[in-house]
Design a protein around this motif. Sequence first.
Motif, PDB file in Angstrom:
ATOM      1  N   THR A  40       0.154  -7.508   9.569  1.00 13.02           N
ATOM      2  CA  THR A  40      -0.507  -6.450   8.806  1.00 13.02           C
ATOM      3  C   THR A  40       0.439  -5.276   8.627  1.00 13.02           C
ATOM      4  O   THR A  40       1.123  -4.876   9.571  1.00 13.02           O
ATOM      5  CB  THR A  40      -1.783  -5.989   9.521  1.00 13.02           C
TER       6      THR A  40
ATOM      7  N   ALA B   4      -1.592  -9.792   5.570  1.00  9.54           N
ATOM      8  CA  ALA B   4      -0.868 -10.850   4.875  1.00  9.54           C
ATOM      9  C   ALA B   4      -1.127 -12.189   5.548  1.00  9.54           C
ATOM     10  O   ALA B   4      -1.160 -12.280   6.772  1.00  9.54           O
ATOM     11  CB  ALA B   4       0.628 -10.548   4.879  1.00  9.54           C
TER      12      ALA B   4
ATOM     13  N   GLY C 286      -1.601  -7.425  -3.893  1.00  8.53           N
ATOM     14  CA  GLY C 286      -2.975  -7.398  -3.435  1.00  8.53           C
ATOM     15  C   GLY C 286      -3.892  -6.920  -4.556  1.00  8.53           C
ATOM     16  O   GLY C 286      -3.443  -6.608  -5.657  1.00  8.53           O
TER      17      GLY C 286
ATOM     18  N   GLU D  98      -5.992  -5.779   0.927  1.00  3.53           N
ATOM     19  CA  GLU D  98      -5.935  -4.374   1.333  1.00  3.53           C
ATOM     20  C   GLU D  98      -7.323  -3.896   1.757  1.00  3.53           C
ATOM     21  O   GLU D  98      -8.342  -4.424   1.305  1.00  3.53           O
ATOM     22  CB  GLU D  98      -5.455  -3.472   0.186  1.00  3.53           C
TER      23      GLU D  98
ATOM     24  N   MET E 217       7.778  -5.652   2.353  1.00  2.72           N
ATOM     25  CA  MET E 217       6.383  -5.291   2.121  1.00  2.72           C
ATOM     26  C   MET E 217       6.362  -3.858   1.612  1.00  2.72           C
ATOM     27  O   MET E 217       7.053  -2.991   2.149  1.00  2.72           O
ATOM     28  CB  MET E 217       5.569  -5.389   3.402  1.00  2.72           C
TER      29      MET E 217
ATOM     30  N   TYR F  51       4.255  -7.865  -1.720  1.00  5.81           N
ATOM     31  CA  TYR F  51       5.176  -8.697  -0.948  1.00  5.81           C
ATOM     32  C   TYR F  51       6.253  -9.204  -1.892  1.00  5.81           C
ATOM     33  O   TYR F  51       5.942  -9.696  -2.989  1.00  5.81           O
ATOM     34  CB  TYR F  51       4.421  -9.875  -0.330  1.00  5.81           C
TER      35      TYR F  51
ATOM     36  N   CYS G  70      -2.951  -3.700   4.999  1.00  2.00           N
ATOM     37  CA  CYS G  70      -2.656  -4.836   4.132  1.00  2.00           C
ATOM     38  C   CYS G  70      -2.436  -6.046   5.034  1.00  2.00           C
ATOM     39  O   CYS G  70      -1.404  -6.135   5.704  1.00  2.00           O
ATOM     40  CB  CYS G  70      -1.429  -4.570   3.280  1.00  2.00           C
TER      41      CYS G  70
ATOM     42  N   CYS H 103      -0.817  -3.253  -2.313  1.00  2.00           N
ATOM     43  CA  CYS H 103       0.151  -3.827  -1.393  1.00  2.00           C
ATOM     44  C   CYS H 103       0.989  -4.851  -2.146  1.00  2.00           C
ATOM     45  O   CYS H 103       0.479  -5.555  -3.037  1.00  2.00           O
ATOM     46  CB  CYS H 103      -0.594  -4.480  -0.230  1.00  2.00           C
TER      47      CYS H 103
ATOM     48  N   LEU I 250      -2.480 -11.332   0.073  1.00  2.00           N
ATOM     49  CA  LEU I 250      -2.566  -9.976   0.606  1.00  2.00           C
ATOM     50  C   LEU I 250      -3.968  -9.430   0.377  1.00  2.00           C
ATOM     51  O   LEU I 250      -4.515  -9.561  -0.721  1.00  2.00           O
ATOM     52  CB  LEU I 250      -1.558  -9.064  -0.093  1.00  2.00           C
TER      53      LEU I 250
END
Length: 117
Positions: free
Chosen positions: A77, A24, A108, A6, A34, A97, A22, A95, A4
């Motif tokens: 994103t 990915a 991130g 940002e 997310m 995940y 963000c 960010c 990730l």
Amino acid sequence: QVQLVESGGGLVQPGGSLRLSCAASGRLGNLYTMGWYRQAPGKQREFVASLTSVGRKNYADSVAGRFTISRDNVENTVYLQLNSLKSEDTAVYYCNYRAVARNLEVWGQGTLVTVSS
């Protein structure tokens, strides 16, 4: 592996707006969430907003009605639109995940948002 990145933070006056991104990369899978979190100086990291892979959104009470989370599936994103910013929104925004079935969580590097006149 998921990565990730940002972007979009910066200095903004109270009442202003910013959009965080963000991006990915990697294999995201079919079922995941997310999210955006933030950490203000001297405080713990807190939840801001989330968006599941099936489109369900959730917001912290402190940002509901001012922030909007969205996603561009083509670009992989996730965005966070920040409106009506207040000084208390100043923080590093991260960010996130999370795929529970894969036991995988990725963060991130963070992007700094400073709200000040």
